[in-house]
Design a protein around this motif. Structure first.
Motif, PDB file in Angstrom:
ATOM      1  N   ILE A   1      -5.952   5.217 -15.495  1.00 12.07           N
ATOM      2  CA  ILE A   1      -4.823   4.760 -14.683  1.00 12.07           C
ATOM      3  C   ILE A   1      -4.552   3.315 -15.082  1.00 12.07           C
ATOM      4  CG2 ILE A   1      -3.990   4.285 -12.357  1.00 12.07           C
ATOM      5  CD1 ILE A   1      -6.079   6.475 -11.478  1.00 12.07           C
ATOM      6  N   ILE A   2      -3.320   3.031 -15.488  1.00 10.18           N
ATOM      7  CA  ILE A   2      -2.969   1.709 -15.998  1.00 10.18           C
ATOM      8  C   ILE A   2      -2.453   0.838 -14.855  1.00 10.18           C
ATOM      9  CG2 ILE A   2      -1.518   0.440 -17.624  1.00 10.18           C
ATOM     10  CD1 ILE A   2      -1.325   3.106 -19.247  1.00 10.18           C
ATOM     11  N   LEU A   3      -3.109  -0.307 -14.646  1.00 10.83           N
ATOM     12  CA  LEU A   3      -2.666  -1.273 -13.646  1.00 10.83           C
ATOM     13  C   LEU A   3      -2.177  -2.526 -14.362  1.00 10.83           C
ATOM     14  CD1 LEU A   3      -5.532  -1.114 -10.979  1.00 10.83           C
ATOM     15  CD2 LEU A   3      -3.511   0.307 -11.175  1.00 10.83           C
ATOM     16  N   ILE A   4      -0.938  -2.933 -14.078  1.00 15.45           N
ATOM     17  CA  ILE A   4      -0.382  -4.144 -14.671  1.00 15.45           C
ATOM     18  C   ILE A   4      -0.272  -5.193 -13.573  1.00 15.45           C
ATOM     19  CG2 ILE A   4       1.508  -5.158 -15.991  1.00 15.45           C
ATOM     20  CD1 ILE A   4       0.013  -2.952 -17.478  1.00 15.45           C
ATOM     21  N   SER A   5      -1.052  -6.275 -13.706  1.00 12.63           N
ATOM     22  CA  SER A   5      -1.063  -7.326 -12.702  1.00 12.63           C
ATOM     23  C   SER A   5      -0.118  -8.465 -13.085  1.00 12.63           C
ATOM     24  CB  SER A   5      -2.483  -7.872 -12.526  1.00 12.63           C
ATOM     25  OG  SER A   5      -2.901  -8.549 -13.694  1.00 12.63           O
ATOM     26  N   LYS A   6       0.130  -9.337 -12.130  1.00 12.93           N
ATOM     27  CA  LYS A   6       0.901 -10.584 -12.332  1.00 12.93           C
ATOM     28  C   LYS A   6       2.338 -10.327 -12.787  1.00 12.93           C
ATOM     29  CE  LYS A   6      -3.456 -12.776 -13.695  1.00 12.93           C
ATOM     30  NZ  LYS A   6      -4.159 -13.615 -14.688  1.00 12.93           N
ATOM     31  N   ILE A   7       2.908  -9.204 -12.355  1.00 16.48           N
ATOM     32  CA  ILE A   7       4.301  -8.887 -12.679  1.00 16.48           C
ATOM     33  C   ILE A   7       5.232  -9.988 -12.176  1.00 16.48           C
ATOM     34  CG2 ILE A   7       6.196  -7.317 -12.049  1.00 16.48           C
ATOM     35  CD1 ILE A   7       4.531  -6.148 -14.233  1.00 16.48           C
TER      36      ILE A   7
ATOM     37  N   VAL B   1       0.990   4.616 -13.980  1.00 18.19           N
ATOM     38  CA  VAL B   1       1.121   3.179 -14.184  1.00 18.19           C
ATOM     39  C   VAL B   1       1.489   2.529 -12.862  1.00 18.19           C
ATOM     40  CG1 VAL B   1       2.308   1.330 -15.437  1.00 18.19           C
ATOM     41  CG2 VAL B   1       1.903   3.534 -16.563  1.00 18.19           C
ATOM     42  N   VAL B   2       0.689   1.561 -12.441  1.00 21.04           N
ATOM     43  CA  VAL B   2       0.939   0.833 -11.196  1.00 21.04           C
ATOM     44  C   VAL B   2       1.174  -0.625 -11.527  1.00 21.04           C
ATOM     45  CG1 VAL B   2       0.028   0.197  -8.930  1.00 21.04           C
ATOM     46  CG2 VAL B   2      -0.529   2.428  -9.905  1.00 21.04           C
ATOM     47  N   GLU B   3       2.264  -1.187 -11.026  1.00 19.53           N
ATOM     48  CA  GLU B   3       2.567  -2.605 -11.230  1.00 19.53           C
ATOM     49  C   GLU B   3       2.228  -3.369  -9.952  1.00 19.53           C
ATOM     50  OE1 GLU B   3       6.502  -3.236 -12.926  1.00 19.53           O
ATOM     51  OE2 GLU B   3       6.492  -1.147 -13.602  1.00 19.53           O
ATOM     52  N   ILE B   4       1.506  -4.470 -10.118  1.00 26.06           N
ATOM     53  CA  ILE B   4       1.048  -5.250  -8.971  1.00 26.06           C
ATOM     54  C   ILE B   4       1.642  -6.650  -9.052  1.00 26.06           C
ATOM     55  CG2 ILE B   4      -0.960  -6.144  -7.742  1.00 26.06           C
ATOM     56  CD1 ILE B   4      -2.588  -3.913  -9.021  1.00 26.06           C
ATOM     57  N   SER B   5       2.386  -7.032  -8.005  1.00 31.28           N
ATOM     58  CA  SER B   5       2.980  -8.360  -7.967  1.00 31.28           C
ATOM     59  C   SER B   5       2.003  -9.393  -7.436  1.00 31.28           C
ATOM     60  CB  SER B   5       4.242  -8.359  -7.096  1.00 31.28           C
ATOM     61  OG  SER B   5       5.247  -7.578  -7.719  1.00 31.28           O
ATOM     62  N   ALA B   6       1.254  -9.006  -6.425  1.00 32.39           N
ATOM     63  CA  ALA B   6       0.229  -9.903  -5.878  1.00 32.39           C
ATOM     64  C   ALA B   6      -0.831  -9.029  -5.234  1.00 32.39           C
ATOM     65  CB  ALA B   6       0.836 -10.853  -4.848  1.00 32.39           C
ATOM     66  N   TYR B   7      -2.111  -9.326  -5.464  1.00 32.73           N
ATOM     67  CA  TYR B   7      -3.173  -8.459  -4.980  1.00 32.73           C
ATOM     68  C   TYR B   7      -3.181  -8.353  -3.464  1.00 32.73           C
ATOM     69  CZ  TYR B   7      -5.184  -8.201  -9.629  1.00 32.73           C
ATOM     70  OH  TYR B   7      -5.390  -7.954 -10.945  1.00 32.73           O
ATOM     71  N   GLN B   8      -2.649  -9.352  -2.779  1.00 31.06           N
ATOM     72  CA  GLN B   8      -2.619  -9.282  -1.322  1.00 31.06           C
ATOM     73  C   GLN B   8      -1.356  -8.592  -0.815  1.00 31.06           C
ATOM     74  OE1 GLN B   8      -3.476 -12.001  -3.063  1.00 31.06           O
ATOM     75  NE2 GLN B   8      -5.662 -11.909  -2.601  1.00 31.06           N
ATOM     76  N   GLY B   9      -0.486  -8.156  -1.713  1.00 31.83           N
ATOM     77  CA  GLY B   9       0.784  -7.603  -1.273  1.00 31.83           C
ATOM     78  C   GLY B   9       1.191  -6.358  -2.018  1.00 31.83           C
ATOM     79  N   ILE B  10       2.312  -6.469  -2.755  1.00 30.56           N
ATOM     80  CA  ILE B  10       2.922  -5.307  -3.398  1.00 30.56           C
ATOM     81  C   ILE B  10       1.964  -4.652  -4.389  1.00 30.56           C
ATOM     82  CG2 ILE B  10       4.838  -4.555  -4.868  1.00 30.56           C
ATOM     83  CD1 ILE B  10       6.408  -6.963  -3.755  1.00 30.56           C
ATOM     84  N   GLY B  11       1.772  -3.355  -4.264  1.00 25.84           N
ATOM     85  CA  GLY B  11       0.968  -2.600  -5.204  1.00 25.84           C
ATOM     86  C   GLY B  11      -0.456  -2.340  -4.763  1.00 25.84           C
ATOM     87  N   LEU B  12      -0.981  -3.144  -3.831  1.00 24.57           N
ATOM     88  CA  LEU B  12      -2.384  -3.015  -3.452  1.00 24.57           C
ATOM     89  C   LEU B  12      -2.669  -1.701  -2.736  1.00 24.57           C
ATOM     90  CD1 LEU B  12      -5.124  -4.389  -3.492  1.00 24.57           C
ATOM     91  CD2 LEU B  12      -4.551  -5.486  -1.322  1.00 24.57           C
ATOM     92  N   ASP B  13      -1.749  -1.269  -1.870  1.00 27.24           N
ATOM     93  CA  ASP B  13      -1.962  -0.004  -1.151  1.00 27.24           C
ATOM     94  C   ASP B  13      -2.063   1.169  -2.116  1.00 27.24           C
ATOM     95  OD1 ASP B  13      -2.008  -1.271   1.278  1.00 27.24           O
ATOM     96  OD2 ASP B  13       0.087  -0.855   1.763  1.00 27.24           O
ATOM     97  N   ALA B  14      -1.252   1.127  -3.178  1.00 25.53           N
ATOM     98  CA  ALA B  14      -1.297   2.204  -4.179  1.00 25.53           C
ATOM     99  C   ALA B  14      -2.654   2.239  -4.868  1.00 25.53           C
ATOM    100  CB  ALA B  14      -0.188   2.008  -5.207  1.00 25.53           C
ATOM    101  N   VAL B  15      -3.220   1.062  -5.145  1.00 28.54           N
ATOM    102  CA  VAL B  15      -4.538   0.996  -5.783  1.00 28.54           C
ATOM    103  C   VAL B  15      -5.601   1.545  -4.843  1.00 28.54           C
ATOM    104  CG1 VAL B  15      -6.274  -0.516  -6.787  1.00 28.54           C
ATOM    105  CG2 VAL B  15      -3.852  -0.975  -7.187  1.00 28.54           C
ATOM    106  N   LYS B  16      -5.553   1.176  -3.562  1.00 29.37           N
ATOM    107  CA  LYS B  16      -6.523   1.671  -2.581  1.00 29.37           C
ATOM    108  C   LYS B  16      -6.496   3.200  -2.524  1.00 29.37           C
ATOM    109  CE  LYS B  16      -6.514  -2.335   0.528  1.00 29.37           C
ATOM    110  NZ  LYS B  16      -6.160  -2.838   1.875  1.00 29.37           N
ATOM    111  N   GLU B  17      -5.301   3.768  -2.604  1.00 35.00           N
ATOM    112  CA  GLU B  17      -5.168   5.221  -2.554  1.00 35.00           C
ATOM    113  C   GLU B  17      -5.810   5.872  -3.773  1.00 35.00           C
ATOM    114  OE1 GLU B  17      -4.247   8.385  -0.251  1.00 35.00           O
ATOM    115  OE2 GLU B  17      -3.832   6.294   0.278  1.00 35.00           O
TER     116      GLU B  17
END
Length: 296
Positions: A111-117, A142-158
């Motif tokens: 699963i590809i996670l792209i951080s710091k979008i 592919v999951v894009e994460i804008s900030a670990y405390q916000g957008i995208g984090l719930d998808a990663v937890k799932e």
């Protein structure tokens, strides 16, 4: 009475084993039979163990592994979270394809996670978006994460629920930060990126499985130095999923997609159906495998 569990941590010949039923963590040594057989116990191994009257545990048996990695040394992985940053350090497509090849060859779901979008300019986003869309088209998550405390984090937890996960990627992309954001109690050490080098410093010292979202996740050192020693050329060919989808149309069975005539993979590259950078990275990896010294 013999107990069963999973190795969560390995350090200096001692193994922290979580009891399958009680969830108690027992520190164990391996029985001499493992040394006699040359068998190396790994984090992630499902084992049987005994506990003596003195409270010391001894691993007596390891169950057959579903899969394993040599670097980092870990077994029975369900999914691999492949973490790359969009910027600081810059997205590295060659290293992404290298990791995906090794992960696919070991029958692990990546699963590809792209951080710091959020650090990208509008022009930079226009360049990166088609690349990420291509990986989605060949059926990668592919999951894009804008900030670990916000957008995208719930998808990663799932994604990590009830799974044994290995987390990997470039140094400095935020792997430890990601785990800490999902569960702050982990408190994994994090270093700032070296501005001079444009890459991160290794902060993880050993392989360890952490409890996370009813599953287990490993924060693992060694992936930035990942090599292809365990892969043969045929393994690599099967690890590029979009090649596998068309290679039955190649003229020659067992086509390696290099100089063979009427190669469906090369035809798909020329037609734009396969990303040219993916094919170029495949050729580079293939050359590395074919050029290594014969091992005895």
């Amino acid at each position: 009475m013999q107990r069963q569990g999973i190795i969560l941590k390995s350090l200096a010949g001692f193994y922290d084993v979580e009891d399958r039923d009680t969830k108690e963590i027992v520190t164990c040594r391996g029985r001499g039979l493992f040394r006699k057989d040359g068998f190396v116990l790994l984090v992630g191994d499902r084992v049987k163990f005994d506990v003596g009257e003195d409270g010391n545990g001894y691993i007596t048996e390891a169950k057959e592994r579903e899969n394993q990695l040599v670097r980092p040394p870990i077994a029975n992985i369900g999914k691999a979270l492949v973490v790359f940053s969009a910027k600081e350090p810059n997205f590295n497509i060659k290293f992404l394809d290298r990791l995906l090849a090794v992960i696919e060859a070991n029958h692990i779901e990546p699963i590809i996670l792209i951080s710091k979008i959020d650090l990208l300019s509008a022009d930079e986003k226009e360049i990166l978006a088609p690349l990420l869309d291509y990986y989605r088209e060949i059926h990668y998550k592919v999951v894009e994460i804008s900030a670990y405390q916000g957008i995208g984090l719930d998808a990663v937890k799932e994604l990590v629920k009830s799974e044994t996960i290995v987390i990997c990627g470039q140094s400095g992309v935020g792997k430890s930060s990601l785990l800490n954001a999902i569960d702050p109690e982990l408190d994994i050490e994090v270093n700032e990126i070296s501005k001079a080098l444009g890459r991160g410093k290794h902060t993880t010292r050993h392989v360890e499985l952490h409890k996370l979202a009813d599953g287990l996740v490993a924060d693992t050192p060694g992936f930035s130095a990942l090599d292809l020693d365990e892969l043969e050329a045929e393994d690599l060919r099967e690890a590029f999923v979009e090649f596998v989808a068309v290679q039955d149309a190649c003229k020659f069975r067992g086509c390696m997609h290099v100089n063979e005539p009427k190669c469906a993979v090369k035809g798909a590259v020329d037609a734009g159906g396969i990303l040219a950078s993916r094919y170029e990275n495949y050729l580079q990896l293939l050359g590395e495998i074919q050029g290594r010294k014969v091992r005895y």
